[in-house]
Design a protein around this motif. Structure first.
Motif, PDB file in Angstrom:
ATOM      1  N   PHE A  21       0.831  -1.208   0.000  1.00  0.00           N
ATOM      2  CA  PHE A  21       0.000   0.000   0.000  1.00  0.00           C
ATOM      3  C   PHE A  21       0.866   1.259   0.000  1.00  0.00           C
ATOM      4  O   PHE A  21       0.627   2.192  -0.773  1.00  0.00           O
ATOM      5  CB  PHE A  21      -0.917  -0.003   1.222  1.00  0.00           C
ATOM      6  CG  PHE A  21      -1.662   1.282   1.430  1.00  0.00           C
ATOM      7  CD1 PHE A  21      -2.799   1.571   0.685  1.00  0.00           C
ATOM      8  CD2 PHE A  21      -1.220   2.226   2.343  1.00  0.00           C
ATOM      9  CE1 PHE A  21      -3.478   2.768   0.863  1.00  0.00           C
ATOM     10  CE2 PHE A  21      -1.894   3.420   2.527  1.00  0.00           C
ATOM     11  CZ  PHE A  21      -3.026   3.697   1.780  1.00  0.00           C
ATOM     12  N   LEU A  22       1.878   1.300   0.863  1.00  0.00           N
ATOM     13  CA  LEU A  22       2.749   2.471   0.918  1.00  0.00           C
ATOM     14  C   LEU A  22       3.504   2.668  -0.386  1.00  0.00           C
ATOM     15  O   LEU A  22       3.681   3.799  -0.851  1.00  0.00           O
ATOM     16  CB  LEU A  22       3.746   2.336   2.069  1.00  0.00           C
ATOM     17  CG  LEU A  22       3.287   2.743   3.456  1.00  0.00           C
ATOM     18  CD1 LEU A  22       4.491   2.853   4.392  1.00  0.00           C
ATOM     19  CD2 LEU A  22       2.547   4.068   3.452  1.00  0.00           C
ATOM     20  N   ARG A  49       2.550   1.761  -3.387  1.00  0.00           N
ATOM     21  CA  ARG A  49       1.612   2.276  -4.395  1.00  0.00           C
ATOM     22  C   ARG A  49       1.282   3.736  -4.133  1.00  0.00           C
ATOM     23  O   ARG A  49       1.156   4.542  -5.063  1.00  0.00           O
ATOM     24  CB  ARG A  49       0.330   1.432  -4.394  1.00  0.00           C
ATOM     25  CG  ARG A  49       0.506   0.044  -4.981  1.00  0.00           C
ATOM     26  CD  ARG A  49      -0.840  -0.591  -5.320  1.00  0.00           C
ATOM     27  NE  ARG A  49      -1.684  -0.730  -4.135  1.00  0.00           N
ATOM     28  CZ  ARG A  49      -1.691  -1.804  -3.346  1.00  0.00           C
ATOM     29  NH1 ARG A  49      -0.861  -2.815  -3.605  1.00  0.00           N
ATOM     30  NH2 ARG A  49      -2.492  -1.880  -2.310  1.00  0.00           N
ATOM     31  N   ARG A  50       1.143   4.088  -2.847  1.00  0.00           N
ATOM     32  CA  ARG A  50       0.829   5.482  -2.520  1.00  0.00           C
ATOM     33  C   ARG A  50       1.990   6.401  -2.933  1.00  0.00           C
ATOM     34  O   ARG A  50       1.774   7.485  -3.474  1.00  0.00           O
ATOM     35  CB  ARG A  50       0.568   5.604  -1.021  1.00  0.00           C
ATOM     36  CG  ARG A  50       0.202   7.005  -0.537  1.00  0.00           C
ATOM     37  CD  ARG A  50      -1.101   7.509  -1.177  1.00  0.00           C
ATOM     38  NE  ARG A  50      -1.486   8.788  -0.637  1.00  0.00           N
ATOM     39  CZ  ARG A  50      -2.496   8.984   0.219  1.00  0.00           C
ATOM     40  NH1 ARG A  50      -3.212   7.954   0.636  1.00  0.00           N
ATOM     41  NH2 ARG A  50      -2.797  10.181   0.650  1.00  0.00           N
ATOM     42  N   GLN A 104       1.923   6.777  -6.668  1.00  0.00           N
ATOM     43  CA  GLN A 104       0.818   7.656  -7.039  1.00  0.00           C
ATOM     44  C   GLN A 104       1.203   9.120  -6.836  1.00  0.00           C
ATOM     45  O   GLN A 104       0.930   9.970  -7.691  1.00  0.00           O
ATOM     46  CB  GLN A 104      -0.410   7.310  -6.190  1.00  0.00           C
ATOM     47  CG  GLN A 104      -1.645   8.150  -6.484  1.00  0.00           C
ATOM     48  CD  GLN A 104      -2.738   7.896  -5.450  1.00  0.00           C
ATOM     49  OE1 GLN A 104      -2.543   8.108  -4.262  1.00  0.00           O
ATOM     50  NE2 GLN A 104      -3.889   7.417  -5.921  1.00  0.00           N
ATOM     51  N   GLN A 153      -2.642  15.636   1.382  1.00  0.00           N
ATOM     52  CA  GLN A 153      -2.978  14.274   1.787  1.00  0.00           C
ATOM     53  C   GLN A 153      -1.742  13.411   2.003  1.00  0.00           C
ATOM     54  O   GLN A 153      -1.807  12.340   2.608  1.00  0.00           O
ATOM     55  CB  GLN A 153      -3.891  13.630   0.747  1.00  0.00           C
ATOM     56  CG  GLN A 153      -5.306  14.195   0.754  1.00  0.00           C
ATOM     57  CD  GLN A 153      -6.121  13.761  -0.450  1.00  0.00           C
ATOM     58  OE1 GLN A 153      -5.715  12.878  -1.206  1.00  0.00           O
ATOM     59  NE2 GLN A 153      -7.279  14.378  -0.631  1.00  0.00           N
ATOM     60  N   ASN A 154      -0.599  13.895   1.530  1.00  0.00           N
ATOM     61  CA  ASN A 154       0.656  13.178   1.731  1.00  0.00           C
ATOM     62  C   ASN A 154       1.594  13.908   2.690  1.00  0.00           C
ATOM     63  O   ASN A 154       2.769  13.541   2.815  1.00  0.00           O
ATOM     64  CB  ASN A 154       1.349  12.953   0.385  1.00  0.00           C
ATOM     65  CG  ASN A 154       0.654  11.891  -0.436  1.00  0.00           C
ATOM     66  OD1 ASN A 154       0.818  10.695  -0.196  1.00  0.00           O
ATOM     67  ND2 ASN A 154      -0.148  12.316  -1.397  1.00  0.00           N
ATOM     68  N   HIS A 197       5.483   7.491   6.278  1.00  0.00           N
ATOM     69  CA  HIS A 197       4.721   8.216   5.274  1.00  0.00           C
ATOM     70  C   HIS A 197       4.212   9.513   5.880  1.00  0.00           C
ATOM     71  O   HIS A 197       4.473   9.815   7.054  1.00  0.00           O
ATOM     72  CB  HIS A 197       3.537   7.368   4.801  1.00  0.00           C
ATOM     73  CG  HIS A 197       2.661   6.896   5.921  1.00  0.00           C
ATOM     74  ND1 HIS A 197       1.701   7.696   6.500  1.00  0.00           N
ATOM     75  CD2 HIS A 197       2.638   5.721   6.605  1.00  0.00           C
ATOM     76  CE1 HIS A 197       1.102   7.039   7.476  1.00  0.00           C
ATOM     77  NE2 HIS A 197       1.649   5.836   7.566  1.00  0.00           N
ATOM     78  N   ILE A 225       0.774  10.314   5.382  1.00  0.00           N
ATOM     79  CA  ILE A 225      -0.675  10.191   5.233  1.00  0.00           C
ATOM     80  C   ILE A 225      -1.374  10.659   6.507  1.00  0.00           C
ATOM     81  O   ILE A 225      -1.020  10.270   7.617  1.00  0.00           O
ATOM     82  CB  ILE A 225      -1.062   8.736   4.921  1.00  0.00           C
ATOM     83  CG1 ILE A 225      -0.414   8.288   3.594  1.00  0.00           C
ATOM     84  CG2 ILE A 225      -2.583   8.571   4.850  1.00  0.00           C
ATOM     85  CD1 ILE A 225      -0.546   6.801   3.332  1.00  0.00           C
ATOM     86  N   LEU A 277      -7.688   6.564   5.596  1.00  0.00           N
ATOM     87  CA  LEU A 277      -8.453   6.650   4.340  1.00  0.00           C
ATOM     88  C   LEU A 277      -9.900   6.192   4.490  1.00  0.00           C
ATOM     89  O   LEU A 277     -10.559   5.873   3.505  1.00  0.00           O
ATOM     90  CB  LEU A 277      -7.765   5.855   3.225  1.00  0.00           C
ATOM     91  CG  LEU A 277      -6.296   6.211   2.966  1.00  0.00           C
ATOM     92  CD1 LEU A 277      -5.765   5.413   1.785  1.00  0.00           C
ATOM     93  CD2 LEU A 277      -6.123   7.690   2.716  1.00  0.00           C
TER      94      LEU A 277
END
Length: 596
Positions: free
Chosen positions: A11-12, A14-15, A18, A42-43, A137, A139, A178
């Protein structure tokens, strides 16, 4: 510590990929500034006074030595602005009297996150990729969502602990990340959890404050308060439930957030926090939450009830690390040797008294490393210091550290027989300051030197006070005192909860400072949480340190002896009231006016 599984890591990754794509589209003009703004927020990416600022999440304050080393690498390799930007910023600050805008370092915040102030957006994607290699991250470190969940920095190791709050914090972290119900709230939303008898997490000052408690039958649950917060309107949260069974805590938070989402104001960001709604509606707010909770549990079947199996699974991550469980000398032998050494070395004795706290395991201690010293802003840590702390963490604390909301680092797994070697090593690294809980162990936000929202600079005030009070004997005579400094009303420096609070304000383009007294965060040292009160008109920057000194001199004259100890500053303020201190501070202003 919680360890990310393959799903978490994927997940991280892919984030991060992105976000790299979003940056490239913004750079090429395919995304406008307005379109890119929510994506970078958001990041964890802000744009501050001089440069972008990255806020990295540190859930419930836990850091591994590997994460500390990567944070050090980010500071060393990426935290440096373009030369023209830096020169321009330096020149602007020189005109205002500041000559230092440090780079190559991190800043620990009062929400136990880590910030970097000089990373260009052109390198943002590379930084996020690097952070993801150690499960880090940005997030939900910004935006109108549920932010980083914070805990007592002594979670899992404190002798007064009722239950370890970290498994609950981790379950909630995963649940809130999320979650569509929590992604677009009227305003930001902060949760703090304490599992101990003493509230070291300042839960009363949060949108939701959770205290683990046991009922008369011994069952574990939460005391839930809602509607705390600082900012323009300092409010202590109101207790909605004295006891809520632990399994239902997420169902209850869902009910709180649903009511907030439905009735919270979205037309005025200054009145959009849940504290405004809870205060304005009073009992109606409580009734709405109860009705929503009843709907979730009785009609919907309690979809967010925590299963015992899931709680047990998460709890397996929060056990004594194998490195800390090794066979050591007996408690009595180690303690006797340490005591003998401390009698020969006053500096070691002072460090043991000031920086070392009891542990639930009698053979261990909790150690605080203070970063508060001259020419170093509160909360700042250089790349070299981060690497040195990582060395200490590996050698003495089973590879684990904690960030405190007072902007220090805690080593939670130190054996008694390691205390003297740790002190020697930390002293050699200049990380053994013995000012924990004293005046110079202050909290401060970055203020106007970095933040675009600030009305005034915090760091020069912090340094001025630090310079005035360098005598450790004097500091110990003054005793424990919380000094908190904020550069604006957003209260990132938690000035409202300071025994002495300093708030930067703007007066016709000039920097001035309000002084508040009597605030507390809810810890045992201070009593129940309460906001400080302003003592008269604001002070010019050059008057602030003298005003603080005048207040402290009045305290020394007024304090009473209570048995073998002296009354603390906050005890004296609560006993005699504000007027004597207001008069003392006013004398500084009057003297300055006479000179002028």
């Amino acid at each position: 510590m919680y360890r990310y599984n393959e799903f978490d890591k994927a997940f991280l990754a892919r984030r991060a990929a992105q976000f790299r794509d979003q940056i490239e589209r913004w750079q090429s003009g395919k995304l406008s500034e307005a379109e890119f703004l929510p994506l970078r927020l958001q990041n964890g990416w802000y744009v501050q006074r001089h440069a972008p600022m990255l806020r990295v999440a540190v859930p419930y304050g836990e850091l591994s030595s590997a994460q500390l080393r990567v944070l050090a690498r980010v500071a060393r390799e990426y935290d440096e602005p373009h030369a023209d930007v830096y020169r321009g910023a330096l020149e602007a600050q020189r005109k205002l009297g500041t000559v230092r805008l440090p780079t190559h370092q991190a800043h620990f915040t009062t929400r136990t996150n880590v910030q970097f102030n000089w990373i260009p957006l052109s390198k943002a994607a590379d930084v996020m990729d690097l952070l993801a290699t150690v499960d880090m991250h940005g997030i939900q470190t910004s935006g109108n969502c549920i932010r980083n969940i914070s805990c007592d920095e002594r979670a899992g190791v404190a002798p007064d602990e009722i239950a370890d709050p970290r498994p609950f914090a981790e379950i909630m972290r995963q649940w809130t990340t999320l979650h569509p119900e929590f992604a677009f709230l009227p305003r930001k939303f902060k949760i703090a959890i304490s599992g101990a008898k003493e509230d070291r997490a300042a839960t009363g000052w949060h949108d939701v404050g959770l205290r683990l408690v046991r009922d008369e039958s011994g069952e574990l649950g939460f005391r839930v308060s809602v509607g705390g917060g600082m900012g323009r309107t300092p409010v202590i949260g109101i207790v909605l439930r004295e006891f809520l069974p632990w399994r239902h805590i997420m169902n209850y938070i869902e009910a709180v957030v649903r009511v907030y989402n439905q009735y919270g104001r979205r037309d005025n960001k200054f009145k959009a926090r849940i504290k405004i709604l809870a205060k304005a509606e009073g009992q109606r707010f409580i009734d709405e939450v109860d009705d929503e909770f009843r709907q979730i549990v009785e009609v919907d079947g309690g979809p967010h009830t925590i299963p015992q199996a899931e709680f047990d699974r998460i709890s397996t991550f929060f056990v004594v690390p194998p490195q800390a469980d090794a066979c050591r000398p007996s408690d009595a032998t180690a303690a006797a040797a340490l005591h003998a050494a401390s009698l020969q070395t006053p500096q070691l004795q002072r460090w043991l008294e000031r920086n070392v706290a009891p542990h639930k395991d009698p053979s261990m201690r909790i150690v605080t490393l203070s970063f508060k010293r001259l020419l170093q802003a509160p909360g700042d840590a250089t790349a070299d210091q981060l690497e040195r702390v990582a060395e200490l963490v590996d050698r003495f604390s089973a590879g684990e550290a904690r960030v405190t909301h007072t902007q220090n680092i805690v080593l939670p797994w130190v054996h008694v027989d390691d205390l003297q070697p740790l002190w020697h090593a930390a002293s050699a690294m200049q990380l053994a300051s013995t000012n924990v809980h004293l005046l110079t162990d202050m909290i401060s936000c970055p203020g106007g030197d970095f933040c675009a929202l600030a009305n005034a600079r915090s760091l020069p005030i912090a340094q001025s006070i630090m310079e005035r009070y360098q005598d450790l004997d004097e500091l110990n005579d003054i005793g424990e005192i919380d000094l908190h400094i904020s550069g604006c009303i957003n209260s990132c420096g938690h000035h409202h909860s300071g025994h002495i609070g300093i708030l930067g304000v703007d007066k016709d383009g000039e920097e001035w400072y309000q002084v508040t007294l009597g605030g507390t965060d809810g810890s045992a040292r201070s009593g129940d949480a309460r906001p400080g009160k302003v003592i008269g008109p604001s002070f010019a920057a050059h008057e602030v340190t003298d005003a603080v000194d005048a207040v402290l001199q009045r305290y020394l004259a007024l304090r009473e002896h209570r048995g073998e100890r002296c009354e603390t500053f906050i005890e004296t303020v609560h006993r005699v009231g504000l007027e004597p201190f207001k008069a003392a501070a006013d004398s500084v202003r009057a003297t300055a006016e006479d000179i002028a």
